[in-house]
Design an enzyme around this catalytic site. Structure first.
Site, PDB file in Angstrom:
ATOM      1  N   GLY A   1      -7.706  35.735 -46.395  1.00  0.00           N
ATOM      2  CA  GLY A   1      -8.785  36.574 -45.894  1.00  0.00           C
ATOM      3  C   GLY A   1      -8.360  37.985 -45.582  1.00  0.00           C
TER       4      GLY A   1
ATOM      5  NE  ARG B   1      -2.687  21.623 -41.691  1.00  0.00           N
ATOM      6  CZ  ARG B   1      -2.319  20.601 -40.943  1.00  0.00           C
ATOM      7  NH1 ARG B   1      -1.180  19.979 -41.181  1.00  0.00           N
ATOM      8  NH2 ARG B   1      -3.075  20.195 -39.946  1.00  0.00           N
TER       9      ARG B   1
ATOM     10  CB  ILE C   1       2.775  26.555 -38.181  1.00  0.00           C
ATOM     11  CG1 ILE C   1       2.095  25.326 -37.556  1.00  0.00           C
ATOM     12  CG2 ILE C   1       4.258  26.296 -38.423  1.00  0.00           C
ATOM     13  CD1 ILE C   1       2.617  24.953 -36.192  1.00  0.00           C
TER      14      ILE C   1
ATOM     15  CE  LYS D   1      18.158  35.835 -34.599  1.00  0.00           C
ATOM     16  NZ  LYS D   1      18.499  34.467 -35.068  1.00  0.00           N
TER      17      LYS D   1
ATOM     18  CG  HIS E   1      -6.314  38.460   8.172  1.00  0.00           C
ATOM     19  ND1 HIS E   1      -6.050  39.468   7.264  1.00  0.00           N
ATOM     20  CD2 HIS E   1      -6.670  39.072   9.328  1.00  0.00           C
ATOM     21  CE1 HIS E   1      -6.230  40.638   7.844  1.00  0.00           C
ATOM     22  NE2 HIS E   1      -6.615  40.433   9.086  1.00  0.00           N
TER      23      HIS E   1
ATOM     24  CG  ASN F   1       0.118  22.477  13.943  1.00  0.00           C
ATOM     25  OD1 ASN F   1       0.253  21.592  13.142  1.00  0.00           O
ATOM     26  ND2 ASN F   1       1.075  22.874  14.765  1.00  0.00           N
TER      27      ASN F   1
ATOM     28  CG  ASP G   1      -0.907  17.293  24.439  1.00  0.00           C
ATOM     29  OD1 ASP G   1      -1.350  16.748  23.409  1.00  0.00           O
ATOM     30  OD2 ASP G   1       0.070  18.074  24.435  1.00  0.00           O
TER      31      ASP G   1
ATOM     32  NE  ARG H   1       0.700  16.102   6.126  1.00  0.00           N
ATOM     33  CZ  ARG H   1       2.021  16.019   5.932  1.00  0.00           C
ATOM     34  NH1 ARG H   1       2.804  15.543   6.860  1.00  0.00           N
ATOM     35  NH2 ARG H   1       2.536  16.409   4.788  1.00  0.00           N
TER      36      ARG H   1
END
Length: 505
Positions: free
Chosen positions: A32, A60, A122, A133, A270, A406, A459, A501
């Site tokens: 093409g 290919r 490929i 290279k 933040h 936390n 607590d 958690r």
């Protein structure tokens, strides 16, 4: 001198082809590309005239031949290379212009597996790597955006070794990206759910940001093409350029607001939620979210999981905000918001989950994203929560998941009343949440508390009892769970264990 041109994206390549022709290069091409160049009035030598071998397997195999790769890789400063080239009739190729099959675009088209494989290039990567290279002798061009300036330099005779090095690195970067795209896309397609000892994740730059977390740091916005949604896929409708911190905060807001099916508003500051609420309308949700902490809301990021209407826009206009995110905007609402010159107005289309990656010195930490809410909902106290308490606890636990550890969230009636984040002890986060709630006038009687990790001591329960909090949701799993449960029972507090958690560091 010879130049091989083999491109999938052909538009504009004729500019570079004419510059090469004028500079004395013979043009080699195939398929093409050769047809395209001929239509533009250029003479082209077919690849098979060089290789003496036809294209096979539907194209290919066409350039994978010693006559092509030998012509690219031969070193004109090595006598042995020159002798072998002469012996085998290999002529040097000095310029390679190649771009690759559009695998990235085809991934979203729902092609059958064998159809998709045809878009894995490929020959193209092989040509690019060979020419990159041998950059000392071979000029490689892989990006259509470079056609113009390379053509101009060819006309001026001003291409330098530094230009060649730059283009070589760009070619290697493209093939690395392309190969990483193939490996990760096929891992997803073939459901290969593992991380290999050596692997790559594809990322492409969407551009440099003004600066990073601080003005002295450079920053870029990178996109993973395999994630179809998220903060990098939003549409920016108005306002200043998004900053590094804007993207971080907006992403947190987007993730949290996307957790709710009901109409919701999230305000982030933040990278932490400072107000979250459900509402019958976006305006109601916004007002409730802002009331949690109106001080922190100033200069914040506001996100809605619904379209923004005119009423909401009028309310947003009254507060200084950095960013507003929503699924859509009514036309009149957008007009109102655009009166704020610097306000960044963003439309988002959804959320995607892939990998969570964090930088550490010498490398990276990689984990799955936290997409689980809870493993169980186990009532471990004597008193069972009411339906209203259960709804508020599930709401608060979602918010807690997106607050820095936390993290403690106090909520009631589908809204946050106080959020405590980032403290080095959990009870301090609870104290902060209570203090904020009281400072802004909230009565905590009948409210619920969520903790993203287990309560290590009783607590926190005692503090909750003092202010009237009636139900607690937490993962459980502490060696002192029994003490915590007993404290809840003494005060008539309902306690739910989730078994999950949600640390967020």
């Amino acid at each position: 001198m010879k130049a091989i041109i083999s491109v999938y994206y052909k538009e504009g390549v004729e500019e570079l082809a004419y510059a090469l022709k004028e500079a004395g290069y013979e043009l080699i091409s195939s398929g093409g590309t050769s047809n395209y160049l001929r239509k533009k009035g250029l003479e082209v030598v077919e690849v098979e005239n060089i290789t003496k071998f036809p294209e096979i397997f539907d194209g290919r195999v066409k350039t994978l031949h010693p006559a092509i790769h030998g012509g690219i890789l031969m070193r004109n400063w090595v006598e042995k290379d020159l002798e072998e080239a002469k012996r085998f009739g290999i002529e040097p190729i000095d310029v390679v212009v190649v771009n690759l099959y559009p695998l990235e675009e085809k991934l979203s088209e729902g092609l059958e597996e064998k159809e998709l494989m045809e878009f894995i290039d490929i020959g193209g990567p092989a040509l690019l790597r060979a020419s990159a290279k041998n950059f000392y002798r071979v000029l490689v061009v892989c990006d259509p955006k470079d056609y113009g300036w390379v053509a101009q330099k060819l006309k001026e005779g001003s291409l330098t070794l530094e230009d060649r090095k730059y283009l070589a690195v760009k070619a290697f970067s493209l093939t690395a990206y392309y190969d990483s795209l193939i490996s990760r896309a096929l891992s997803d397609l073939f459901e290969v759910d593992r991380i290999f000892p050596k692997f790559a994740i594809p990322v492409k730059s969407l551009g440099e940001l003004r600066y990073g977390e601080n003005p002295h740091q450079r920053a870029w916005l990178l996109e993973n093409p395999l994630e179809g949604l998220g903060i990098t896929k939003v549409k920016i409708l108005h306002g200043k350029e998004m900053s590094y911190n804007n993207y971080l905060d907006a992403d947190s807001a987007l993730k949290l607001v996307s957790q709710f099916q009901e109409r919701a508003c999230v305000i982030v500051k933040h990278n932490n939620p400072c107000g979250v609420a459900l509402g019958k309308s976006p305006a109601e949700a916004f007002l409730k979210a802002k009331e949690t902490d109106p001080e922190s809301a100033f200069g914040g990021i506001v996100a809605f999981n619904q379209p923004v209407d005119l009423e909401t826009a009028e309310l947003l206009k009254e507060l200084f905000l950095e960013v507003v995110l929503a699924t859509d905007y009514e036309e009149k609402a957008l007009e109102v918001l655009k009166t704020k010159k610097n306000l960044r107005i963003i439309q988002f289309f959804g959320l995607s989950n892939y990998w969570d990656i964090k930088k550490v010195s010498g490398g990276y930490l990689l984990q799955e994203e936290d997409t689980v809410d809870y493993q169980k909902l186990e009532v471990v106290s004597q008193r069972k929560p009411t339906q209203e308490e259960m709804e508020d606890m599930l709401f608060a636990f979602k918010v807690c998941k997106y607050a820095k550890s936390n993290a403690i969230v106090i909520a009631k009636d589908g809204r946050t009343l106080g959020i405590g984040t980032g403290n080095t002890s959990r009870v301090d986060s609870l104290r902060c949440a209570i203090q904020k709630a009281k400072r802004f006038g909230f009565d905590l009687k009948g409210a619920v508390m969520a903790s993203e990790a287990f309560l290590p001591f009783s607590d926190s329960v005692e503090l909750c009892a003092e202010v009237g909090i009636s139900a607690i949701i937490q993962p459980g799993g502490s060696i002192r769970d029994k003490e915590v449960i007993q404290a809840c029972d003494r005060h008539g507090i309902a306690l739910i264990f989730t078994g999950t958690r949600h640390f967020r560091h």
